[in-house]
Write a protein that holds these residues in place. Structure first.
Motif, short mmCIF file in Angstrom:
data_model
loop_
_atom_site.label_atom_id
_atom_site.label_comp_id
_atom_site.label_asym_id
_atom_site.label_seq_id
_atom_site.Cartn_x
_atom_site.Cartn_y
_atom_site.Cartn_z
N LEU A 148 0.85 -1.17 0.00
CA LEU A 148 0.00 0.00 0.00
C LEU A 148 0.90 1.23 0.00
O LEU A 148 1.65 1.46 0.95
N GLU A 149 0.83 2.00 -1.08
CA GLU A 149 1.67 3.19 -1.19
C GLU A 149 0.83 4.41 -0.87
O GLU A 149 -0.26 4.60 -1.44
N ARG A 150 1.34 5.22 0.02
CA ARG A 150 0.63 6.42 0.43
C ARG A 150 1.30 7.63 -0.19
O ARG A 150 2.48 7.85 -0.01
N SER A 151 0.51 8.43 -0.91
CA SER A 151 1.01 9.69 -1.46
C SER A 151 0.02 10.78 -1.04
O SER A 151 -1.09 10.86 -1.55
N GLY A 152 0.44 11.59 -0.08
CA GLY A 152 -0.46 12.60 0.46
C GLY A 152 -1.57 11.94 1.26
O GLY A 152 -1.32 11.18 2.18
N HIS A 153 -2.81 12.22 0.89
CA HIS A 153 -3.95 11.62 1.57
C HIS A 153 -4.49 10.41 0.82
O HIS A 153 -5.43 9.78 1.26
N GLU A 154 -3.90 10.09 -0.32
CA GLU A 154 -4.36 8.97 -1.12
C GLU A 154 -3.53 7.72 -0.84
O GLU A 154 -2.33 7.80 -0.59
N GLU A 155 -4.20 6.59 -0.91
CA GLU A 155 -3.54 5.29 -0.78
C GLU A 155 -3.91 4.45 -1.98
O GLU A 155 -5.07 4.42 -2.37
N HIS A 156 -2.93 3.84 -2.60
CA HIS A 156 -3.25 2.91 -3.67
C HIS A 156 -2.34 1.68 -3.58
O HIS A 156 -1.21 1.76 -3.13
N LEU A 157 -2.91 0.58 -3.99
CA LEU A 157 -2.23 -0.70 -3.93
C LEU A 157 -1.37 -0.89 -5.17
O LEU A 157 -1.82 -0.60 -6.28
N MET A 158 -0.17 -1.35 -4.97
CA MET A 158 0.71 -1.59 -6.12
C MET A 158 1.49 -2.88 -5.94
O MET A 158 1.68 -3.35 -4.83
#
Length: 114
Positions: free
Chosen positions: A50-60
């Protein structure tokens, strides 16, 4: 009757039998697939992070297995991904509340099969 005679064939001190159902020994790091729940070598599994960039989280997908953070391991097949999605195992393995979007991982697996 001696002590050895009373011990049954089960329990923590039982001697392992040479059963044909015994899985072969796996050498090297072993992980469990969150989809099918089978154990396999780390090199045969794909790590999801789970990569967090700012307030967003997306699975990679972590191809190299070196990104920071908690990871979930899965066989790189659409069948195991579908099982993990149905069982809601990826968010549970990553200790995240709520559902995760697995479309990026699904696209990655499709590109990998080509």
């Amino acid at each position: 009757m001696g002590r050895r005679a009373r011990l049954s064939g089960t329990g923590p001190r039982a001697q392992p039998s040479a059963s044909p159902r015994t899985p072969p020994e796996i050498s090297g790091p072993v992980r469990t697939c969150v989809g099918c729940r089978e154990r396999d070598q780390r090199s045969a599994l794909l790590r999801l992070v789970l990569e967090r960039s700012g307030h967003e989280e997306h699975l990679m997908a972590d191809e190299r297995g070196s990104l920071p953070g908690r990871g979930a391991w899965i066989h790189p097949t659409p069948a195991c991904l579908a099982l993990a999605e149905r069982r809601r195992a990826v968010p549970r393995a990553l200790r995240v509340t709520g559902p995760l979007d697995l479309s990026g991982v699904r696209d990655h697996l499709e590109q990998r099969e080509r």
